[in-house]
Design an enzyme around this catalytic site. Sequence first.
Site, PDB file in Angstrom:
ATOM      1  N   LYS A   1       0.844  -1.197   0.000  1.00  0.00           N
ATOM      2  CA  LYS A   1       0.000   0.000   0.000  1.00  0.00           C
ATOM      3  C   LYS A   1       0.878   1.246   0.000  1.00  0.00           C
ATOM      4  CE  LYS A   1      -3.784   2.197   2.608  1.00  0.00           C
ATOM      5  NZ  LYS A   1      -4.686   2.065   3.769  1.00  0.00           N
TER       6      LYS A   1
ATOM      7  N   SER B   1      -9.743  -0.061   7.245  1.00  0.00           N
ATOM      8  CA  SER B   1      -9.192   0.063   5.900  1.00  0.00           C
ATOM      9  C   SER B   1      -8.531  -1.186   5.344  1.00  0.00           C
ATOM     10  CB  SER B   1      -8.199   1.229   5.841  1.00  0.00           C
ATOM     11  OG  SER B   1      -8.880   2.452   5.970  1.00  0.00           O
TER      12      SER B   1
ATOM     13  N   SER C   1      -9.486   2.307   3.052  1.00  0.00           N
ATOM     14  CA  SER C   1      -8.607   2.998   2.133  1.00  0.00           C
ATOM     15  C   SER C   1      -7.657   2.084   1.371  1.00  0.00           C
ATOM     16  CB  SER C   1      -7.795   4.042   2.903  1.00  0.00           C
ATOM     17  OG  SER C   1      -6.947   3.432   3.863  1.00  0.00           O
TER      18      SER C   1
END
EC number: 6.3.5.7
Length: 490
Positions: free
Chosen positions: A79, A178, A154
């Site tokens: 990420k 997330s 996210s």
Amino acid sequence: MTPLYQLTVAQAREMLARGEISSLELTDALLTRIAAVEPKVRAFLVVDAAGARAQARAADARRAAGDASPLLGIPMGIKDVISTQGLRTTCASKMLENYTPVYDATAVARLKAAGAVILGKLNCDEFAMGSSTENSAFQQTRNPWNLERVPGGSSGGSAAAVAAGEAPAALGTDTGGSIRQPAALCGITGLKPTYGRVSRYGLVAFASSLDQIGPMARTVRDCAIVLRVIAGADPFDATCTDYPAPDYEAALTGDIRGLRIGVPREYFVAGMQPDVEAAVRTAIEVLREQGAEVCEISLPHTPYALPVYYLIAPAEASANLARFDGVRYGLRVPGESYFDELERTRGAGFGPEVRRRIMLGTYALSAGYYDAYYKRAQQVRTLIRRDYQQAFEQVDVIAAPTTPTVAFKIGAHTDDPLAMYLEDVCTLPLNLAGLPGLVVPCGFAEGLPIGLQLIGRAFDEESLLRVGDAYQRVTDWHTRMPEVREDGSA
């Protein structure tokens, strides 16, 4: 033969160990898959093809020399809020569009030491603030099950990449759901470890008392493999505990007889999609059939978790993001004075959701409002934590929904921040309490995945993994992969 891009981490590890494939072959297969589906899914912000191939060759050489590291030759994605040395880390923000870290986050360094091959950086909501990956400054990641739907957020890029077969596993981060929410919406497995289980060194901070790095993959076993590598004490992170990381794979016995599972009535919120509730309750019955003892419990302060979170998290974000001023690194927009330059830089560098949360957090911390908002939120946070402590005196694991609905259409909540915030209503209480949470696929509605959320005691990821693995032994939801089509359907 199963296409190489469909292999789980455990399957790939076995084939590599037996010499049936090389890491370079596996990496090339995944890079080919990325090239084929990335124009539609758009999960990656950076694909480091040359670097990945070089790492794969090095992994093959290590194996030939007798190395048997746990992730040797296994490709993964990271990420884009997690620092990677020499590989751009933007936080999906214009503020850091051209920022390249000079060091690896501890979690990344541990992956590399264990032999993992880093494919690239995955899209997310800007500075990890969002529930749909629509807040990225660069591109909209799409749900591989239906390209008109969001992948969640996210960590939407991480979830979409794993679901689409672009990577067998990825690192995500979880501040209010997330990892778990996008895992549920994309039909994969995701684990938020206990706060302090995994080092946050090298993670660009959103809310420092809530953030946690964790694995995302197709199976519980894969998450267990990755967690063992990245967990453990770190002298660079004072909030990381010195508890030794156990052998999480050893916990995957398949036996949950006698385990006490609590079902919190407050998690089945008003407005929950009926098919989602039905799938979750059916999954809980499967656990009962496997020998678990299931009972209803109450977590009475759960309804207060959403407003508490949206006071504490923005307050911490407003402090953490103050460092992005254009003076030392990142975007810099010239101005007539220092303050004019600061205003222009932050106005141009931050997107609307980040600005909204900074303003909300600054207000909550301001003189005259601190006691009324931030301090009171922390007091209620203590009550939420106490609810879980009391519940775990009666049960070993809590089972609940992950999301109130399946993945919504791109743009559906863009103009309604409150509706977007409500997407995390079932996930953010765990972050306030610092507890571990695991999500496993448990069904479909409208052709879109649904996730079962399992919640455990602090530092008892083993029980979660044992329950999740037992569930995946008798169901096949986690084995299903989407077929990405041009027309946006699954």
